[in-house]
Design an enzyme around this catalytic site. Structure first.
Site, mmCIF file in Angstrom:
data_model
loop_
_atom_site.group_PDB
_atom_site.id
_atom_site.type_symbol
_atom_site.label_atom_id
_atom_site.label_comp_id
_atom_site.label_asym_id
_atom_site.label_seq_id
_atom_site.Cartn_x
_atom_site.Cartn_y
_atom_site.Cartn_z
ATOM 1 N N GLN A 1 -9.761 -3.102 -36.802
ATOM 2 C CA GLN A 1 -8.804 -2.083 -37.238
ATOM 3 C C GLN A 1 -7.605 -1.981 -36.307
ATOM 4 O O GLN A 1 -6.747 -1.118 -36.494
ATOM 5 C CB GLN A 1 -9.508 -0.723 -37.327
ATOM 6 C CG GLN A 1 -10.599 -0.672 -38.386
ATOM 7 C CD GLN A 1 -11.345 0.644 -38.400
ATOM 8 O OE1 GLN A 1 -11.088 1.547 -37.604
ATOM 9 N NE2 GLN A 1 -12.296 0.776 -39.316
ATOM 10 N N HIS B 1 -11.569 2.349 -34.893
ATOM 11 C CA HIS B 1 -11.319 3.760 -34.545
ATOM 12 C C HIS B 1 -10.339 3.911 -33.380
ATOM 13 O O HIS B 1 -10.639 4.520 -32.351
ATOM 14 C CB HIS B 1 -12.639 4.482 -34.233
ATOM 15 C CG HIS B 1 -13.537 4.641 -35.414
ATOM 16 N ND1 HIS B 1 -14.681 5.400 -35.388
ATOM 17 C CD2 HIS B 1 -13.468 4.134 -36.665
ATOM 18 C CE1 HIS B 1 -15.285 5.360 -36.565
ATOM 19 N NE2 HIS B 1 -14.550 4.578 -37.363
ATOM 20 N N GLU C 1 -12.112 15.252 -42.870
ATOM 21 C CA GLU C 1 -11.731 16.626 -42.556
ATOM 22 C C GLU C 1 -10.222 16.814 -42.524
ATOM 23 O O GLU C 1 -9.464 15.910 -42.155
ATOM 24 C CB GLU C 1 -12.290 17.033 -41.185
ATOM 25 C CG GLU C 1 -13.795 17.093 -41.114
ATOM 26 C CD GLU C 1 -14.300 17.542 -39.755
ATOM 27 O OE1 GLU C 1 -15.532 17.629 -39.588
ATOM 28 O OE2 GLU C 1 -13.462 17.821 -38.854
ATOM 29 N N TYR D 1 -13.516 20.253 -31.953
ATOM 30 C CA TYR D 1 -13.706 20.110 -33.402
ATOM 31 C C TYR D 1 -15.038 19.450 -33.773
ATOM 32 O O TYR D 1 -15.244 19.096 -34.928
ATOM 33 C CB TYR D 1 -12.489 19.403 -33.995
ATOM 34 C CG TYR D 1 -11.291 20.321 -33.902
ATOM 35 C CD1 TYR D 1 -10.963 21.181 -34.935
ATOM 36 C CD2 TYR D 1 -10.554 20.406 -32.721
ATOM 37 C CE1 TYR D 1 -9.908 22.083 -34.812
ATOM 38 C CE2 TYR D 1 -9.509 21.305 -32.588
ATOM 39 C CZ TYR D 1 -9.195 22.142 -33.646
ATOM 40 O OH TYR D 1 -8.167 23.055 -33.517
ATOM 41 N N TYR E 1 -22.978 5.543 -42.775
ATOM 42 C CA TYR E 1 -22.711 4.789 -43.997
ATOM 43 C C TYR E 1 -23.968 4.177 -44.601
ATOM 44 O O TYR E 1 -24.002 3.858 -45.787
ATOM 45 C CB TYR E 1 -21.669 3.698 -43.722
ATOM 46 C CG TYR E 1 -20.312 4.250 -43.386
ATOM 47 C CD1 TYR E 1 -19.626 5.066 -44.278
ATOM 48 C CD2 TYR E 1 -19.710 3.983 -42.162
ATOM 49 C CE1 TYR E 1 -18.382 5.591 -43.971
ATOM 50 C CE2 TYR E 1 -18.466 4.498 -41.839
ATOM 51 C CZ TYR E 1 -17.810 5.301 -42.751
ATOM 52 O OH TYR E 1 -16.579 5.823 -42.436
#
Length: 471
Positions: A182, A252, A345, A355, A366
Protein backbone atom coordinates in the site's frame (compact mmCIF):
# COMPACT_ATOMS: atom_id res chain seq x y z
CA UNK A 1 14.66 -56.99 -15.68
CA UNK A 2 12.08 -56.14 -18.33
CA UNK A 3 9.38 -58.04 -16.42
CA UNK A 4 10.18 -56.10 -13.25
CA UNK A 5 9.85 -52.76 -15.04
CA UNK A 6 6.51 -53.82 -16.58
CA UNK A 7 5.17 -54.92 -13.18
CA UNK A 8 6.29 -51.62 -11.66
CA UNK A 9 4.52 -49.64 -14.40
CA UNK A 10 1.33 -51.70 -13.95
CA UNK A 11 1.45 -51.12 -10.19
CA UNK A 12 1.95 -47.38 -10.67
CA UNK A 13 -0.95 -47.27 -13.15
CA UNK A 14 -3.26 -49.13 -10.77
CA UNK A 15 -2.33 -46.81 -7.89
CA UNK A 16 -2.97 -43.77 -10.09
CA UNK A 17 -6.41 -45.07 -11.12
CA UNK A 18 -7.29 -45.78 -7.49
CA UNK A 19 -6.18 -42.30 -6.43
CA UNK A 20 -8.33 -40.70 -9.13
CA UNK A 21 -11.29 -42.91 -8.17
CA UNK A 22 -11.12 -42.09 -4.47
CA UNK A 23 -10.39 -38.41 -5.03
CA UNK A 24 -13.49 -38.13 -7.22
CA UNK A 25 -15.50 -40.24 -4.81
CA UNK A 26 -14.77 -37.95 -1.86
CA UNK A 27 -14.33 -34.68 -3.72
CA UNK A 28 -16.38 -31.65 -2.71
CA UNK A 29 -18.89 -30.22 -5.24
CA UNK A 30 -17.29 -27.91 -7.77
CA UNK A 31 -18.06 -24.23 -8.33
CA UNK A 32 -21.10 -24.67 -10.61
CA UNK A 33 -22.69 -27.24 -8.29
CA UNK A 34 -22.07 -25.10 -5.21
CA UNK A 35 -23.49 -22.08 -6.97
CA UNK A 36 -26.67 -23.94 -7.90
CA UNK A 37 -26.99 -25.25 -4.36
CA UNK A 38 -26.45 -22.01 -2.46
CA UNK A 39 -26.75 -19.02 -4.80
CA UNK A 40 -29.08 -19.77 -7.71
CA UNK A 41 -32.30 -19.29 -5.77
CA UNK A 42 -31.58 -15.58 -5.39
CA UNK A 43 -29.15 -14.77 -8.21
CA UNK A 44 -30.70 -17.01 -10.88
CA UNK A 45 -29.68 -20.38 -12.25
CA UNK A 46 -27.96 -18.59 -15.14
CA UNK A 47 -26.41 -15.90 -12.85
CA UNK A 48 -28.60 -13.26 -14.50
CA UNK A 49 -30.41 -12.31 -11.30
CA UNK A 50 -33.81 -12.86 -9.78
CA UNK A 51 -34.60 -11.98 -6.21
CA UNK A 52 -31.08 -10.55 -6.03
CA UNK A 53 -28.79 -8.81 -8.51
CA UNK A 54 -27.23 -10.31 -11.61
CA UNK A 55 -23.65 -11.50 -11.14
CA UNK A 56 -22.64 -11.17 -14.78
CA UNK A 57 -23.66 -7.61 -15.65
CA UNK A 58 -20.32 -6.09 -14.62
CA UNK A 59 -21.89 -4.18 -11.72
CA UNK A 60 -20.63 -5.02 -8.23
CA UNK A 61 -22.25 -2.82 -5.59
CA UNK A 62 -20.23 -4.13 -2.67
CA UNK A 63 -16.74 -4.54 -4.06
CA UNK A 64 -15.68 -5.93 -7.43
CA UNK A 65 -12.36 -7.54 -6.46
CA UNK A 66 -12.14 -11.26 -5.73
CA UNK A 67 -11.27 -10.64 -2.09
CA UNK A 68 -14.37 -8.52 -1.54
CA UNK A 69 -16.65 -11.04 -3.27
CA UNK A 70 -15.14 -13.88 -1.24
CA UNK A 71 -15.69 -12.01 2.03
CA UNK A 72 -19.24 -11.08 1.06
CA UNK A 73 -20.07 -14.74 0.45
CA UNK A 74 -18.35 -15.88 3.60
CA UNK A 75 -19.65 -13.23 6.00
CA UNK A 76 -22.82 -12.15 4.20
CA UNK A 77 -24.38 -8.71 3.79
CA UNK A 78 -26.87 -8.86 6.69
CA UNK A 79 -28.58 -5.51 6.16
CA UNK A 80 -29.66 -6.69 2.70
CA UNK A 81 -30.72 -10.14 3.85
CA UNK A 82 -27.77 -12.00 2.30
CA UNK A 83 -26.75 -14.74 4.75
CA UNK A 84 -23.21 -15.75 5.64
CA UNK A 85 -21.93 -19.10 4.38
CA UNK A 86 -18.85 -19.50 6.57
CA UNK A 87 -20.55 -22.33 8.49
CA UNK A 88 -21.94 -24.01 5.38
CA UNK A 89 -19.01 -24.25 2.98
CA UNK A 90 -15.24 -24.04 3.25
CA UNK A 91 -13.02 -21.17 2.16
CA UNK A 92 -11.78 -23.35 -0.71
CA UNK A 93 -15.35 -23.97 -1.87
CA UNK A 94 -16.14 -20.25 -1.68
CA UNK A 95 -13.14 -19.54 -3.88
CA UNK A 96 -14.37 -22.13 -6.38
CA UNK A 97 -17.73 -20.31 -6.53
CA UNK A 98 -15.93 -17.01 -7.18
CA UNK A 99 -13.87 -18.68 -9.93
CA UNK A 100 -17.07 -20.01 -11.49
CA UNK A 101 -18.62 -16.53 -11.47
CA UNK A 102 -15.49 -15.03 -13.00
CA UNK A 103 -15.44 -17.70 -15.71
CA UNK A 104 -19.08 -16.95 -16.46
CA UNK A 105 -18.26 -13.25 -16.77
CA UNK A 106 -15.42 -14.07 -19.17
CA UNK A 107 -17.61 -16.35 -21.29
CA UNK A 108 -20.19 -13.60 -21.55
CA UNK A 109 -17.53 -11.02 -22.40
CA UNK A 110 -18.55 -8.83 -19.49
CA UNK A 111 -16.74 -5.51 -19.16
CA UNK A 112 -17.17 -2.79 -16.57
CA UNK A 113 -19.97 -0.44 -17.69
CA UNK A 114 -18.75 3.01 -18.77
CA UNK A 115 -19.09 5.87 -16.31
CA UNK A 116 -22.56 7.39 -16.69
CA UNK A 117 -22.56 10.92 -18.04
CA UNK A 118 -25.30 11.97 -15.64
CA UNK A 119 -26.22 11.23 -12.02
CA UNK A 120 -29.41 12.14 -10.22
CA UNK A 121 -29.27 13.02 -6.53
CA UNK A 122 -31.96 14.23 -4.12
CA UNK A 123 -30.97 17.84 -4.85
CA UNK A 124 -29.26 18.01 -8.23
CA UNK A 125 -28.77 16.40 -11.62
CA UNK A 126 -25.01 16.14 -12.03
CA UNK A 127 -23.03 15.85 -15.22
CA UNK A 128 -19.83 13.81 -15.17
CA UNK A 129 -16.78 14.90 -17.15
CA UNK A 130 -13.33 13.34 -17.39
CA UNK A 131 -10.77 15.75 -15.93
CA UNK A 132 -7.63 13.56 -16.25
CA UNK A 133 -7.29 10.06 -17.70
CA UNK A 134 -4.76 7.24 -18.15
CA UNK A 135 -3.27 7.72 -14.68
CA UNK A 136 -1.47 4.97 -12.75
CA UNK A 137 -3.04 4.48 -9.32
CA UNK A 138 -3.84 8.16 -8.68
CA UNK A 139 -4.03 8.83 -4.95
CA UNK A 140 -4.77 12.50 -4.27
CA UNK A 141 -5.62 15.83 -5.86
CA UNK A 142 -5.18 19.45 -4.77
CA UNK A 143 -5.33 22.78 -6.56
CA UNK A 144 -2.84 25.61 -6.91
CA UNK A 145 -5.50 27.79 -8.55
CA UNK A 146 -8.59 27.36 -10.70
CA UNK A 147 -6.43 26.53 -13.73
CA UNK A 148 -3.81 24.26 -12.12
CA UNK A 149 -4.24 20.96 -10.27
CA UNK A 150 -1.69 18.55 -8.79
CA UNK A 151 -2.33 14.78 -8.79
CA UNK A 152 -0.18 12.12 -7.16
CA UNK A 153 0.32 8.67 -8.66
CA UNK A 154 1.23 6.06 -6.06
CA UNK A 155 4.24 4.67 -7.99
CA UNK A 156 5.93 8.01 -7.25
CA UNK A 157 4.88 10.59 -9.81
CA UNK A 158 3.48 14.08 -9.27
CA UNK A 159 1.38 15.17 -12.25
CA UNK A 160 0.12 18.61 -13.26
CA UNK A 161 -3.16 19.43 -14.99
CA UNK A 162 -2.90 22.86 -16.59
CA UNK A 163 -5.89 24.58 -18.20
CA UNK A 164 -7.76 21.29 -18.34
CA UNK A 165 -4.90 19.32 -19.92
CA UNK A 166 -2.81 16.66 -18.17
CA UNK A 167 0.83 17.50 -18.79
CA UNK A 168 2.67 14.61 -20.46
CA UNK A 169 5.77 14.83 -18.25
CA UNK A 170 5.62 14.28 -14.49
CA UNK A 171 7.34 16.73 -12.15
CA UNK A 172 11.04 15.83 -12.05
CA UNK A 173 13.17 15.15 -8.96
CA UNK A 174 10.31 14.29 -6.59
CA UNK A 175 11.24 12.11 -3.57
CA UNK A 176 12.00 8.44 -4.12
CA UNK A 177 9.18 6.37 -2.68
CA UNK A 178 8.76 2.74 -1.67
CA UNK A 179 6.04 1.60 -4.05
CA UNK A 180 5.27 -1.76 -2.53
CA UNK A 181 2.03 -3.06 -1.01
CA UNK A 182 0.00 0.00 0.00
CA UNK A 183 3.04 2.26 0.00
CA UNK A 184 4.11 4.91 -2.45
CA UNK A 185 3.47 8.59 -3.08
CA UNK A 186 0.28 9.43 -1.24
CA UNK A 187 -1.04 12.88 -0.44
CA UNK A 188 -0.30 16.26 -1.97
CA UNK A 189 -1.37 19.51 -0.30
CA UNK A 190 -0.95 23.09 -1.45
CA UNK A 191 -0.08 25.62 1.24
CA UNK A 192 -3.02 27.94 2.02
CA UNK A 193 -0.55 30.81 1.54
CA UNK A 194 0.86 29.38 -1.70
CA UNK A 195 0.57 32.68 -3.57
CA UNK A 196 2.95 34.16 -1.02
CA UNK A 197 5.34 31.28 -0.25
CA UNK A 198 4.99 28.65 -3.04
CA UNK A 199 5.14 25.62 -0.71
CA UNK A 200 3.70 22.22 -1.67
CA UNK A 201 3.54 19.30 0.78
CA UNK A 202 3.89 15.58 0.06
CA UNK A 203 3.33 12.42 2.11
CA UNK A 204 4.99 9.17 1.05
CA UNK A 205 6.42 5.86 2.25
CA UNK A 206 10.10 6.31 3.00
CA UNK A 207 12.42 3.28 3.15
CA UNK A 208 15.73 2.90 5.00
CA UNK A 209 17.80 1.75 2.03
CA UNK A 210 20.99 1.26 4.06
CA UNK A 211 19.28 -1.15 6.44
CA UNK A 212 20.98 -4.52 6.93
CA UNK A 213 17.61 -6.28 7.10
CA UNK A 214 16.51 -8.50 4.20
CA UNK A 215 13.33 -6.44 3.91
CA UNK A 216 14.21 -2.79 4.61
CA UNK A 217 11.87 -1.03 7.06
CA UNK A 218 9.73 1.93 6.04
CA UNK A 219 7.50 4.63 7.52
CA UNK A 220 5.40 7.58 6.39
CA UNK A 221 7.39 10.77 5.81
CA UNK A 222 6.25 14.40 5.27
CA UNK A 223 8.19 16.89 3.16
CA UNK A 224 7.58 20.20 1.48
CA UNK A 225 9.14 21.78 -1.58
CA UNK A 226 8.52 24.00 -4.57
CA UNK A 227 7.97 23.38 -8.27
CA UNK A 228 10.16 25.40 -10.60
CA UNK A 229 10.40 24.62 -14.32
CA UNK A 230 8.54 21.36 -13.70
CA UNK A 231 11.17 20.30 -11.16
CA UNK A 232 10.80 19.64 -7.42
CA UNK A 233 13.21 21.92 -5.57
CA UNK A 234 14.02 23.38 -2.13
CA UNK A 235 12.87 20.24 -0.34
CA UNK A 236 12.57 20.31 3.45
CA UNK A 237 11.83 17.26 5.61
CA UNK A 238 9.09 18.20 8.06
CA UNK A 239 8.54 14.84 9.74
CA UNK A 240 10.68 11.74 9.74
CA UNK A 241 10.03 9.20 12.47
CA UNK A 242 12.93 7.80 14.51
CA UNK A 243 14.43 5.05 12.38
CA UNK A 244 14.07 2.46 15.12
CA UNK A 245 10.28 2.86 14.81
CA UNK A 246 10.24 2.01 11.08
CA UNK A 247 8.49 -1.28 10.22
CA UNK A 248 9.02 -3.94 7.55
CA UNK A 249 5.28 -4.25 6.87
CA UNK A 250 4.01 -2.74 3.64
CA UNK A 251 0.51 -1.55 4.58
CA UNK A 252 -1.40 1.01 6.69
CA UNK A 253 0.72 4.09 6.03
CA UNK A 254 -2.16 6.63 6.28
CA UNK A 255 -1.80 9.45 5.09
CA UNK A 256 -3.54 12.77 4.44
CA UNK A 257 -2.38 16.34 5.05
CA UNK A 258 -4.70 19.21 6.02
CA UNK A 259 -4.31 22.74 7.42
CA UNK A 260 -6.62 24.39 9.95
CA UNK A 261 -7.48 28.13 10.04
CA UNK A 262 -4.76 28.75 12.64
CA UNK A 263 -2.00 27.45 10.38
CA UNK A 264 -1.42 24.07 11.98
CA UNK A 265 -0.62 21.10 9.74
CA UNK A 266 -2.20 17.74 10.55
CA UNK A 267 -1.30 14.34 9.14
CA UNK A 268 -2.08 10.75 10.10
CA UNK A 269 0.03 7.60 10.08
CA UNK A 270 -1.69 4.22 10.02
CA UNK A 271 -0.89 1.50 12.54
CA UNK A 272 1.41 -0.16 9.95
CA UNK A 273 -0.22 -3.50 10.69
CA UNK A 274 0.63 -3.44 14.41
CA UNK A 275 -2.65 -2.46 16.03
CA UNK A 276 -1.36 -2.71 19.59
CA UNK A 277 1.17 0.03 18.83
CA UNK A 278 -1.64 2.55 18.20
CA UNK A 279 -1.88 2.85 22.03
CA UNK A 280 1.85 3.46 22.52
CA UNK A 281 2.73 7.15 23.05
CA UNK A 282 6.37 6.52 22.15
CA UNK A 283 5.61 5.41 18.57
CA UNK A 284 4.37 7.38 15.53
CA UNK A 285 2.00 4.82 14.01
CA UNK A 286 -1.73 4.64 14.65
CA UNK A 287 -1.86 8.37 15.46
CA UNK A 288 -2.78 11.86 14.25
CA UNK A 289 0.13 14.32 14.37
CA UNK A 290 0.13 18.13 14.50
CA UNK A 291 3.06 20.33 13.53
CA UNK A 292 3.67 23.84 12.28
CA UNK A 293 4.07 24.19 8.53
CA UNK A 294 7.85 24.40 8.94
CA UNK A 295 7.92 21.13 10.90
CA UNK A 296 8.33 22.64 14.35
CA UNK A 297 6.17 21.43 17.25
CA UNK A 298 3.31 23.66 18.47
CA UNK A 299 3.40 24.72 22.12
CA UNK A 300 -0.17 23.54 22.63
CA UNK A 301 0.36 19.91 21.57
CA UNK A 302 -1.20 17.63 24.17
CA UNK A 303 1.82 15.43 24.90
CA UNK A 304 4.53 18.06 24.58
CA UNK A 305 5.61 17.80 28.21
CA UNK A 306 5.34 14.02 28.52
CA UNK A 307 8.94 12.87 28.48
CA UNK A 308 8.16 9.48 26.94
CA UNK A 309 5.67 10.62 24.27
CA UNK A 310 6.33 11.80 20.71
CA UNK A 311 5.90 15.56 20.77
CA UNK A 312 4.00 15.75 17.47
CA UNK A 313 1.14 13.49 18.66
CA UNK A 314 -2.34 15.00 18.61
CA UNK A 315 -4.49 11.85 19.07
CA UNK A 316 -3.94 8.11 19.33
CA UNK A 317 -5.78 4.85 18.77
CA UNK A 318 -6.39 5.45 15.03
CA UNK A 319 -6.13 2.35 12.84
CA UNK A 320 -5.56 3.73 9.34
CA UNK A 321 -6.84 7.21 8.52
CA UNK A 322 -7.10 7.91 4.79
CA UNK A 323 -9.55 10.80 4.91
CA UNK A 324 -9.02 14.14 6.70
CA UNK A 325 -10.96 17.38 6.39
CA UNK A 326 -11.27 20.68 8.28
CA UNK A 327 -14.75 22.07 8.80
CA UNK A 328 -14.83 25.40 6.91
CA UNK A 329 -16.69 27.23 9.71
CA UNK A 330 -15.61 25.61 12.98
CA UNK A 331 -12.06 24.58 12.06
CA UNK A 332 -12.71 21.12 13.54
CA UNK A 333 -10.68 18.17 12.27
CA UNK A 334 -12.75 15.25 10.96
CA UNK A 335 -11.34 11.94 9.73
CA UNK A 336 -12.45 8.72 8.11
CA UNK A 337 -10.61 5.65 9.28
CA UNK A 338 -10.23 2.25 7.65
CA UNK A 339 -11.36 -0.21 10.27
CA UNK A 340 -11.22 -3.97 10.12
CA UNK A 341 -14.22 -5.78 8.64
CA UNK A 342 -17.29 -3.87 9.81
CA UNK A 343 -15.36 -1.17 11.62
CA UNK A 344 -14.88 1.85 9.32
CA UNK A 345 -15.25 5.05 11.35
CA UNK A 346 -15.98 8.76 11.05
CA UNK A 347 -14.36 10.67 13.92
CA UNK A 348 -14.16 14.23 15.15
CA UNK A 349 -10.53 14.39 16.27
CA UNK A 350 -9.82 16.43 19.40
CA UNK A 351 -6.55 17.17 21.15
CA UNK A 352 -5.16 14.39 23.30
CA UNK A 353 -8.05 11.99 22.88
CA UNK A 354 -7.83 8.24 22.42
CA UNK A 355 -9.98 6.67 19.68
CA UNK A 356 -9.58 3.15 20.91
CA UNK A 357 -7.87 1.02 18.29
CA UNK A 358 -7.29 -1.84 18.87
CA UNK A 359 -8.60 -2.02 22.42
CA UNK A 360 -12.15 -1.29 21.25
CA UNK A 361 -13.70 -1.69 17.80
CA UNK A 362 -16.98 -2.49 16.08
CA UNK A 363 -15.19 -4.68 13.53
CA UNK A 364 -13.53 -8.06 13.38
CA UNK A 365 -10.63 -9.55 11.45
CA UNK A 366 -11.07 -10.19 7.74
CA UNK A 367 -11.04 -13.93 8.39
CA UNK A 368 -13.97 -13.54 10.77
CA UNK A 369 -12.06 -13.96 14.03
CA UNK A 370 -12.66 -11.65 16.96
CA UNK A 371 -10.24 -8.81 17.66
CA UNK A 372 -11.90 -7.80 20.91
CA UNK A 373 -15.41 -8.10 22.30
CA UNK A 374 -15.20 -4.54 23.65
CA UNK A 375 -16.87 -1.64 21.80
CA UNK A 376 -16.69 0.83 24.71
CA UNK A 377 -14.12 1.64 27.36
CA UNK A 378 -13.67 4.53 29.75
CA UNK A 379 -11.24 7.12 28.42
CA UNK A 380 -11.77 6.08 24.78
CA UNK A 381 -13.89 7.93 22.24
CA UNK A 382 -16.84 6.54 20.32
CA UNK A 383 -16.98 7.17 16.55
CA UNK A 384 -19.45 9.77 15.35
CA UNK A 385 -20.49 7.14 12.80
CA UNK A 386 -19.34 3.65 11.91
CA UNK A 387 -20.10 1.64 8.80
CA UNK A 388 -21.09 -1.99 9.12
CA UNK A 389 -20.45 -3.52 6.65
CA UNK A 390 -17.32 -1.54 5.87
CA UNK A 391 -17.35 0.61 2.74
CA UNK A 392 -13.53 1.09 2.73
CA UNK A 393 -13.55 4.83 3.39
CA UNK A 394 -10.97 6.91 1.57
CA UNK A 395 -10.82 10.61 0.75
CA UNK A 396 -12.78 13.27 2.64
CA UNK A 397 -13.75 16.90 2.15
CA UNK A 398 -16.31 19.39 3.34
CA UNK A 399 -18.05 20.86 0.34
CA UNK A 400 -17.63 24.62 0.08
CA UNK A 401 -18.52 26.24 -3.22
CA UNK A 402 -21.13 27.98 -5.31
CA UNK A 403 -22.18 25.19 -7.69
CA UNK A 404 -23.88 22.98 -5.08
CA UNK A 405 -25.09 25.60 -2.59
CA UNK A 406 -27.45 23.19 -0.83
CA UNK A 407 -24.45 21.03 0.08
CA UNK A 408 -22.24 23.66 1.69
CA UNK A 409 -20.57 22.35 4.88
CA UNK A 410 -21.73 18.81 4.15
CA UNK A 411 -19.14 16.08 4.18
CA UNK A 412 -18.06 14.24 1.03
CA UNK A 413 -16.91 10.70 1.85
CA UNK A 414 -15.16 8.44 -0.68
CA UNK A 415 -15.40 4.63 -0.58
CA UNK A 416 -12.98 2.26 -2.28
CA UNK A 417 -14.91 -0.98 -1.85
CA UNK A 418 -18.37 0.36 -2.70
CA UNK A 419 -16.97 2.62 -5.44
CA UNK A 420 -19.01 5.60 -4.34
CA UNK A 421 -19.13 9.11 -2.91
CA UNK A 422 -21.47 9.69 0.00
CA UNK A 423 -22.77 13.02 1.27
CA UNK A 424 -23.19 13.38 5.03
CA UNK A 425 -25.17 16.11 6.76
CA UNK A 426 -23.75 16.84 10.22
CA UNK A 427 -25.56 18.77 12.95
CA UNK A 428 -24.10 19.24 16.43
CA UNK A 429 -21.41 16.67 15.62
CA UNK A 430 -24.00 14.04 14.70
CA UNK A 431 -24.65 12.59 11.25
CA UNK A 432 -28.34 13.20 10.62
CA UNK A 433 -28.51 12.20 6.95
CA UNK A 434 -26.45 10.20 4.46
CA UNK A 435 -26.95 9.71 0.74
CA UNK A 436 -24.95 8.25 -2.15
CA UNK A 437 -24.40 10.89 -4.83
CA UNK A 438 -21.96 9.04 -7.15
CA UNK A 439 -21.35 5.34 -7.67
CA UNK A 440 -19.95 2.62 -9.88
CA UNK A 441 -17.28 4.50 -11.83
CA UNK A 442 -14.29 3.03 -9.99
CA UNK A 443 -12.66 2.78 -6.57
CA UNK A 444 -12.87 6.26 -5.02
CA UNK A 445 -9.45 7.18 -3.67
CA UNK A 446 -9.98 10.90 -3.06
CA UNK A 447 -12.72 13.52 -3.29
CA UNK A 448 -12.19 17.26 -3.23
CA UNK A 449 -13.97 20.56 -3.83
CA UNK A 450 -12.25 22.46 -6.62
CA UNK A 451 -11.75 26.23 -6.67
CA UNK A 452 -14.48 26.37 -9.33
CA UNK A 453 -17.00 24.76 -6.95
CA UNK A 454 -17.09 21.43 -8.82
CA UNK A 455 -16.46 18.11 -7.06
CA UNK A 456 -13.37 16.22 -8.22
CA UNK A 457 -13.25 12.46 -7.68
CA UNK A 458 -9.99 10.48 -7.94
CA UNK A 459 -10.64 6.93 -9.18
CA UNK A 460 -8.63 3.73 -9.25
CA UNK A 461 -9.50 1.01 -11.76
CA UNK A 462 -9.76 2.94 -14.02
CA UNK A 463 -7.07 5.44 -13.09
CA UNK A 464 -8.70 8.79 -13.76
CA UNK A 465 -10.17 11.92 -12.20
CA UNK A 466 -13.72 12.99 -12.94
CA UNK A 467 -15.40 16.36 -12.41
CA UNK A 468 -18.97 16.57 -11.10
CA UNK A 469 -21.00 19.71 -11.74
CA UNK A 470 -24.73 20.55 -11.85
CA UNK A 471 -26.40 19.98 -15.19
Amino acid sequence: MKSFVQKTRRTTLIISILLIFFSEMYAQPNGPALYQQYCAQCHGTDLNGGNAASLIDGIWQFGSENGYITRNIKHGIPHLGMPSYERSISDEDIRSVVQYIRAAEEDKGVVKPPTPEMFETMDYFMKVETFADNLEIPWAIDFIDKNTALITERPGRLRIVKNGKLQSEAVKNTPKVLHEGQGGLMDVAVDPDYNRNGWIYLAYSHVLENSQETRPPAMTRIVRGKIENNTWTNEQVLFEAPHETYRTTRHHYGCRIVFDPWGYLYFAIGDRGAGYQAQDFTLPNGKVHRIHKDGSIPEGNPFLYDESAMKSLFSLGNRNIQGMAIHPETGQLWTTEHGPMGGDELNLIESGKNYGWETITYGKNYNGTIITDQTHQAGMEQPNLYWKPSIAVCGLDFYSGDLFEKWNNRLLVGALKYEEVRLLQIEEDRVVHEQVIFKGAGRVRDVSTGPDGAIYVVLNNPGKVVRLAPE
